[in-house]
Design an enzyme around this catalytic site. Structure first.
Site, PDB file in Angstrom:
ATOM      1  N   GLY A   5      -9.143  -3.311  -4.229  1.00 55.48           N
ATOM      2  CA  GLY A   5      -8.742  -4.308  -5.208  1.00 55.48           C
ATOM      3  C   GLY A   5      -8.095  -5.511  -4.541  1.00 55.48           C
ATOM      4  N   TYR A  21      -6.370 -10.319 -13.027  1.00 54.96           N
ATOM      5  CA  TYR A  21      -6.064  -8.983 -12.486  1.00 54.96           C
ATOM      6  C   TYR A  21      -5.765  -7.986 -13.606  1.00 54.96           C
ATOM      7  CZ  TYR A  21      -3.606  -5.557  -9.475  1.00 54.96           C
ATOM      8  OH  TYR A  21      -3.212  -4.424  -8.817  1.00 54.96           O
ATOM      9  N   GLY A  77       3.058   1.447 -10.032  1.00 56.35           N
ATOM     10  CA  GLY A  77       3.950   0.297 -10.157  1.00 56.35           C
ATOM     11  C   GLY A  77       3.888  -0.471  -8.843  1.00 56.35           C
TER      12      GLY A  77
HETATM   13  N1  LIG Z   1       0.362  -2.525  -3.889  1.00 60.36           N
HETATM   14  C1  LIG Z   1       0.744  -2.385  -5.135  1.00 60.36           C
HETATM   15  O1  LIG Z   1       1.920  -2.530  -5.475  1.00 60.36           O
HETATM   16  C2  LIG Z   1      -0.240  -2.023  -6.193  1.00 60.36           C
HETATM   17  C3  LIG Z   1       0.236  -1.790  -7.480  1.00 60.36           C
HETATM   18  C4  LIG Z   1      -0.645  -1.414  -8.477  1.00 60.36           C
HETATM   19  C5  LIG Z   1      -1.982  -1.270  -8.182  1.00 60.36           C
HETATM   20  N2  LIG Z   1      -2.435  -1.518  -6.931  1.00 60.36           N
HETATM   21  C6  LIG Z   1      -3.853  -1.346  -6.675  1.00 60.36           C
HETATM   22  O2  LIG Z   1      -4.023  -0.408  -5.629  1.00 60.36           O
HETATM   23  C7  LIG Z   1      -5.211  -0.730  -4.897  1.00 60.36           C
HETATM   24  C8  LIG Z   1      -4.876  -0.863  -3.425  1.00 60.36           C
HETATM   25  O3  LIG Z   1      -3.915  -1.888  -3.256  1.00 60.36           O
HETATM   26  P1  LIG Z   1      -3.169  -2.141  -1.854  1.00 60.36           P
HETATM   27  O4  LIG Z   1      -1.889  -2.783  -2.184  1.00 60.36           O
HETATM   28  O5  LIG Z   1      -3.194  -0.902  -1.061  1.00 60.36           O
HETATM   29  O6  LIG Z   1      -4.157  -3.235  -1.212  1.00 60.36           O
HETATM   30  P2  LIG Z   1      -4.268  -3.755   0.303  1.00 60.36           P
HETATM   31  O7  LIG Z   1      -3.130  -3.244   1.128  1.00 60.36           O
HETATM   32  O8  LIG Z   1      -4.490  -5.213   0.183  1.00 60.36           O
HETATM   33  O9  LIG Z   1      -5.609  -3.026   0.829  1.00 60.36           O
HETATM   34  C9  LIG Z   1      -6.803  -3.325   0.166  1.00 60.36           C
HETATM   35  C10 LIG Z   1      -7.935  -2.466   0.688  1.00 60.36           C
HETATM   36  O10 LIG Z   1      -9.086  -2.752  -0.128  1.00 60.36           O
HETATM   37  C11 LIG Z   1     -10.139  -3.223   0.701  1.00 60.36           C
HETATM   38  N3  LIG Z   1     -10.934  -4.196  -0.042  1.00 60.36           N
HETATM   39  C12 LIG Z   1     -10.528  -5.349  -0.625  1.00 60.36           C
HETATM   40  N4  LIG Z   1     -11.585  -5.977  -1.186  1.00 60.36           N
HETATM   41  C13 LIG Z   1     -12.672  -5.191  -0.950  1.00 60.36           C
HETATM   42  C14 LIG Z   1     -14.055  -5.302  -1.242  1.00 60.36           C
HETATM   43  N5  LIG Z   1     -14.556  -6.352  -1.913  1.00 60.36           N
HETATM   44  N6  LIG Z   1     -14.901  -4.328  -0.805  1.00 60.36           N
HETATM   45  C15 LIG Z   1     -14.416  -3.253  -0.123  1.00 60.36           C
HETATM   46  N7  LIG Z   1     -13.117  -3.090   0.177  1.00 60.36           N
HETATM   47  C16 LIG Z   1     -12.268  -4.049  -0.225  1.00 60.36           C
HETATM   48  C17 LIG Z   1      -9.467  -3.801   1.925  1.00 60.36           C
HETATM   49  O11 LIG Z   1     -10.395  -3.860   3.015  1.00 60.36           O
HETATM   50  P3  LIG Z   1     -10.075  -4.795   4.331  1.00 60.36           P
HETATM   51  O12 LIG Z   1      -9.035  -4.028   5.110  1.00 60.36           O
HETATM   52  O13 LIG Z   1     -11.374  -4.884   5.026  1.00 60.36           O
HETATM   53  O14 LIG Z   1      -9.548  -6.098   3.813  1.00 60.36           O
HETATM   54  C18 LIG Z   1      -8.332  -2.799   2.124  1.00 60.36           C
HETATM   55  O15 LIG Z   1      -8.833  -1.616   2.740  1.00 60.36           O
HETATM   56  C19 LIG Z   1      -5.755  -2.023  -5.514  1.00 60.36           C
HETATM   57  O16 LIG Z   1      -6.756  -1.717  -6.451  1.00 60.36           O
HETATM   58  C20 LIG Z   1      -4.546  -2.606  -6.218  1.00 60.36           C
HETATM   59  O17 LIG Z   1      -4.922  -3.434  -7.275  1.00 60.36           O
HETATM   60  C21 LIG Z   1      -1.589  -1.890  -5.933  1.00 60.36           C
END
Ligand SMILES: NC(=O)c1ccc[n+]([C@@H]2O[C@H](COP(=O)([O-])OP(=O)(O)OC[C@H]3O[C@@H](n4cnc5c(N)ncnc54)[C@H](OP(=O)(O)O)[C@@H]3O)[C@@H](O)[C@H]2O)c1
Length: 240
Positions: free
Chosen positions: A84, A147, A178
């Protein structure tokens, strides 16, 4: 033979913690990523988990990538749609490009990830689908019309898939994290982060491992009766 689990966005952040937790639980794990080759190579070197590069926003690329995973590791029984992105802006400033990038990755990306494995799950009478949604899909968020729309959409996807998959031994559930201490959240200005933490009764950001723990619960063979549900893991910040 151990079940094969695919985690999109599984090389960094929450996805990396999910990949590791599933490996530790005995599954054979494939971690997809988008383009950060260095992070993916480091992740594989550290964990031994294979990484696969494709863009989840592209259906044909997803189909081909998943076919490669299945050729290497076997049929995918567990899929975690985690990849995401955010492209935040107040609505009056949000561009069509920002809208489409987020919809294509976060919402269409879930279709593109689950659809290629769905028929196989039906045929084998087993499947576990977990979609990583967000607290902001439940409550909305200033600057995140795009989003929040995708993350609310995730909940509709799993509730519908749960009904379609149940008689084939497939469950579909969502997790709404969260605020979790990943690069996505650490990228916001410190002042904003502090104001977010002030809204969390637990008094801290969540850890990626705390989301991974929810996934490990949902994908287990003996979690068959948990279907169409949403787990909120947000430190008490928001109740549905
Ligand atoms: N962090 C939070 O607080 C939070 C809260 C609620 C929900 N979420 C959700 O949890 C999920 C993970 O978030 P995160 O914070 O761990 O994100 P992150 O640290 O930014 O990591 C994102 C991961 O997704 C991959 N990615 C992004 N776009 C992609 C695409 N088009 N095709 C394939 N892979 C893709 C990235 O690959 P690369 O390494 O190659 O860029 C990376 O492995 C997301 O869906 C986010 O919306 C996060």
């Amino acid at each position: 033979m151990s079940r094969v689990a695919l985690v999109t966005g599984g090389s960094r952040g929450i996805g990396a913690a999910i990949s590791v937790a599933l490996k530790n639980a005995g599954y054979t794990v494939a971690a997809n990523y988008a383009g950060n080759d260095e992070a993916a190579a480091n992740f594989t070197a550290e964990t031994g988990i294979k990484t696969y590069k494709w863009n989840v926003a592209d259906y044909e690329a997803s189909k081909a990538g998943i076919a490669q995973v299945e050729a290497d590791l076997g049929p995918v029984d567990i899929v975690v749609a985690n990849a995401g992105i955010t492209r935040d802006a107040p609505f009056h400033k949000m561009t069509p490009e920002q809208w489409h990038q987020v919809i294509d990755t976060n919402l269409t990306g879930v279709f593109n990830t689950v659809h290629p494995v769905w028929s196989g799950m039906r045929d084998r009478k087993f499947g576990r689908v977990v979609v990583i949604s967000s607290i902001n899909g439940q409550k909305g968020q200033f600057g995140q019309v795009n989003y929040a729309a995708t993350k609310a959409g995730d909940l509709g996807i799993v509730k519908s898939l749960a009904q379609e998959g149940a008689r084939f031994g497939i469950t579909a559930n969502a997790i709404c994290p969260g605020y979790i201490a990943t690069e996505m959240v650490m990228a916001v200005p410190e002042k904003v982060r502090e104001s977010i933490i002030a809204q969390i009764p637990t008094g801290r950001l969540g850890e990626p491992e705390e989301i991974a723990r929810c996934v490990a619960f949902l994908v287990a063979d003996d979690a068959a009766f948990v279907n169409g549900s949403t787990i909120s893991a947000n430190g008490g910040q928001f109740f549905v």
